[in-house]
Design an enzyme around this catalytic site. Structure first.
Site, PDB file in Angstrom:
ATOM      1  N   GLY A   1       0.833  -1.209   0.000  1.00 14.42           N
ATOM      2  CA  GLY A   1       0.000   0.000   0.000  1.00 14.42           C
ATOM      3  C   GLY A   1       0.865   1.254   0.000  1.00 14.42           C
TER       4      GLY A   1
ATOM      5  N   TYR B   1      -2.236 -19.443  -1.858  1.00 15.03           N
ATOM      6  CA  TYR B   1      -3.109 -18.268  -1.751  1.00 15.03           C
ATOM      7  C   TYR B   1      -4.581 -18.696  -1.766  1.00 15.03           C
ATOM      8  CZ  TYR B   1      -5.499 -13.979  -3.258  1.00 15.03           C
ATOM      9  OH  TYR B   1      -6.362 -12.925  -3.363  1.00 15.03           O
TER      10      TYR B   1
ATOM     11  N   VAL C   1      -2.541  -8.527 -13.844  1.00 13.29           N
ATOM     12  CA  VAL C   1      -2.034  -8.559 -15.222  1.00 13.29           C
ATOM     13  C   VAL C   1      -2.363  -7.280 -15.991  1.00 13.29           C
ATOM     14  CG1 VAL C   1      -4.052  -9.830 -16.121  1.00 13.29           C
ATOM     15  CG2 VAL C   1      -1.860  -9.986 -17.302  1.00 13.29           C
TER      16      VAL C   1
ATOM     17  N   ARG D   1     -10.010 -14.930 -18.014  1.00 12.12           N
ATOM     18  CA  ARG D   1     -10.298 -14.295 -16.727  1.00 12.12           C
ATOM     19  C   ARG D   1     -11.553 -13.438 -16.866  1.00 12.12           C
ATOM     20  NH1 ARG D   1      -7.056 -17.420 -15.457  1.00 12.12           N
ATOM     21  NH2 ARG D   1      -5.311 -17.253 -13.993  1.00 12.12           N
TER      22      ARG D   1
HETATM   23  C1  UD1 Z   1      -5.850 -12.536  -9.374  1.00  9.23           C
HETATM   24  C2  UD1 Z   1      -5.435 -11.728  -8.156  1.00  9.23           C
HETATM   25  C3  UD1 Z   1      -5.789 -12.458  -6.913  1.00  9.23           C
HETATM   26  C4  UD1 Z   1      -7.279 -12.735  -6.969  1.00  9.23           C
HETATM   27  C5  UD1 Z   1      -7.594 -13.598  -8.175  1.00  9.23           C
HETATM   28  C6  UD1 Z   1      -9.081 -13.870  -8.300  1.00  9.23           C
HETATM   29  C7  UD1 Z   1      -3.597 -10.165  -8.489  1.00  9.23           C
HETATM   30  C8  UD1 Z   1      -2.139  -9.959  -8.443  1.00  9.23           C
HETATM   31  N1  UD1 Z   1      -4.010 -11.425  -8.200  1.00  9.23           N
HETATM   32  O1  UD1 Z   1      -5.056 -13.725  -9.515  1.00  9.23           O
HETATM   33  O2  UD1 Z   1      -5.472 -11.668  -5.781  1.00  9.23           O
HETATM   34  O3  UD1 Z   1      -7.692 -13.346  -5.809  1.00  9.23           O
HETATM   35  O4  UD1 Z   1      -7.198 -12.883  -9.332  1.00  9.23           O
HETATM   36  O5  UD1 Z   1      -9.388 -14.448  -9.506  1.00  9.23           O
HETATM   37  O6  UD1 Z   1      -4.372  -9.266  -8.773  1.00  9.23           O
HETATM   38  N2  UD1 Z   1      -0.230 -13.032 -16.636  1.00  9.23           N
HETATM   39  C9  UD1 Z   1       0.541 -12.905 -17.773  1.00  9.23           C
HETATM   40  N3  UD1 Z   1       1.572 -12.005 -17.764  1.00  9.23           N
HETATM   41  C10 UD1 Z   1       1.869 -11.225 -16.670  1.00  9.23           C
HETATM   42  C11 UD1 Z   1       1.075 -11.368 -15.520  1.00  9.23           C
HETATM   43  C12 UD1 Z   1       0.036 -12.283 -15.532  1.00  9.23           C
HETATM   44  O7  UD1 Z   1       0.309 -13.587 -18.772  1.00  9.23           O
HETATM   45  O8  UD1 Z   1       2.826 -10.419 -16.760  1.00  9.23           O
HETATM   46  C13 UD1 Z   1      -1.348 -13.995 -16.650  1.00  9.23           C
HETATM   47  C14 UD1 Z   1      -1.282 -14.997 -15.510  1.00  9.23           C
HETATM   48  O9  UD1 Z   1      -0.481 -16.099 -15.837  1.00  9.23           O
HETATM   49  C15 UD1 Z   1      -2.757 -15.349 -15.344  1.00  9.23           C
HETATM   50  C16 UD1 Z   1      -3.491 -14.073 -15.746  1.00  9.23           C
HETATM   51  O10 UD1 Z   1      -2.558 -13.284 -16.480  1.00  9.23           O
HETATM   52  O11 UD1 Z   1      -3.126 -16.384 -16.215  1.00  9.23           O
HETATM   53  C17 UD1 Z   1      -3.978 -13.280 -14.552  1.00  9.23           C
HETATM   54  O12 UD1 Z   1      -2.903 -13.141 -13.648  1.00  9.23           O
HETATM   55  P1  UD1 Z   1      -2.954 -12.182 -12.378  1.00  9.23           P
HETATM   56  O13 UD1 Z   1      -3.381 -10.834 -12.784  1.00  9.23           O
HETATM   57  O14 UD1 Z   1      -1.681 -12.346 -11.652  1.00  9.23           O
HETATM   58  O15 UD1 Z   1      -4.195 -12.742 -11.570  1.00  9.23           O
HETATM   59  P2  UD1 Z   1      -4.639 -14.171 -11.000  1.00  9.23           P
HETATM   60  O16 UD1 Z   1      -3.518 -15.114 -10.872  1.00  9.23           O
HETATM   61  O17 UD1 Z   1      -5.828 -14.577 -11.785  1.00  9.23           O
END
Ligand code: UD1
Length: 308
Positions: free
Chosen positions: A41, A143, A186, A210
């Site tokens: 934060g 998590y 992401v 997502r």
């Molecule tokens: C997210 C939340 C989590 C929440 C969950 C609920 C964050 C950091 N995490 O997890 O707190 O409880 O949703 O559904 O907000 N990706 C890429 N490139 C990147 C980063 C991510 O391809 O640089 C992909 C990841 O592999 C994943 C997707 O994007 O498949 C979403 O990733 P991320 O935003 O980290 O979220 P979640 O793992 O879904």
């Protein structure tokens, strides 16, 4: 929308992305306290008029001070990274599960309602989408396990001790104020990469889906949960719409008019393939409706990143 008024409210993680938006929404009509250790934060996000208690939820005295005489608690403090929890499961458990249980105990002493940030991560790899609240729960990451434990506790604290709780199972939250970093959502990472013309890093083949929910809608769901008669319940908070990560990357490149290339890195451990909320329960019980489409939300988010 009926809002809490003249209440003493604690927002844990109130200097973070979701918590600070909630504080902004509530501060005018209520006495709002924020508890945040400022690890992820930022002080600057805490709105004026709010009392910031800088400290850790795991510290007994800090918790006691933060919860004294509160009527309502929004528990947003967490280690939010799925990947981070895979790297450090004990830390995740300590922060996401044990500290939350301590908070429930404090809420019991104060007889304060708790609106809990639960997560879609509790479902793990779903057998089918959209996911209903009663569907099977096999979290794929520490998590997700921690969030599932506290989601259960929230409901059991209602049955066993009459504590008013509502668990909100957030799908993927995004919007202005979500700072990009190695462990952040992401959309924040892709926007940052696109604006800086850096390569956009899609994990795996990009076919994972997502359900992205804009911050304003997350805030609305919380406000409804704060005033509803449906306590002891857990609700999905999403939109019922999905996008693949590949499409998301392409859209962000297009909207930002970026020179970024989309590259693929190795898939992430503990990553979920498909995620999509069935939101009929929260629609009918709480009268929640998602109001911001992904294209509108992305536009507002990208504008915000441009100003940073
Ligand atoms: C997210 C939340 C989590 C929440 C969950 C609920 C964050 C950091 N995490 O997890 O707190 O409880 O949703 O559904 O907000 N990706 C890429 N490139 C990147 C980063 C991510 O391809 O640089 C992909 C990841 O592999 C994943 C997707 O994007 O498949 C979403 O990733 P991320 O935003 O980290 O979220 P979640 O793992 O879904």
């Amino acid at each position: 929308m009926s809002q809490p008024i003249n209440r003493t409210i604690l927002i844990t993680g109130g200097a973070g992305f979701i918590g600070s938006h909630l504080a902004t929404e509530l501060v005018e009509a209520n006495d709002v306290r924020v508890l945040d250790n400022l690890t992820s934060g930022e002080r600057a996000k805490v709105p004026e008029g709010t009392t910031l208690i800088e400290g850790d939820l795991r510290d007994e005295d800090t918790l006691e001070r933060a919860t004294e005489d509160v009527d309502l608690i929004f528990h947003e403090a967490a280690l939010v990274s799925v990947q981070g929890s895979v790297e450090a499961p004990l830390t995740s458990h300590d922060i996401n599960a044990t500290a939350t249980l301590e908070l429930f105990e404090a809420a019991r002493r104060e007889d304060a309602r708790v609106v809990l940030a639960s997560s879609a991560a509790i479902y793990g790899h779903p057998e089918q989408v959209p996911i209903e609240e009663s569907d099977s729960k096999t979290p794929a990451s520490p998590y997700g396990i921690d969030k599932l434990a506290i989601d259960h506790y929230a409901r059991r604290y209602n049955d066993l001790y009459d504590l008013e709780t509502v668990a909100l199972r957030y799908f993927n939250a995004y919007g202005p104020g979500q700072t990009a970093g190695d462990y952040s959502g992401v959309i924040s990472i892709f926007c940052d990469q696109a604006i800086n013309d850096e390569s956009i890093t899609v994990h795996g083949d990009g076919g994972q889906t997502r359900d992205f929910v804009f911050i304003d809608d997350i805030v609305k769901a919380n406000i409804k949960a704060a005033t509803t008669d449906y306590v002891g319940m857990a609700y999905n908070v999403g939109t019922g719409q999905t996008v693949t990560i590949q499409e998301l990357a392409e859209t962000i490149v297009e909207v930002t008019d970026s020179a970024s290339e989309i590259t693929h890195t190795e898939g992430r451990d503990g990553d979920i393939r498909h995620s999509e909320a069935d939101i009929s329960a929260i629609q009918s019980d709480l009268g929640y409706e998602p109001t911001v489409s992904l294209s509108e939300g992305l536009e507002q988010t990208i504008d915000w990143y441009r100003q940073q």
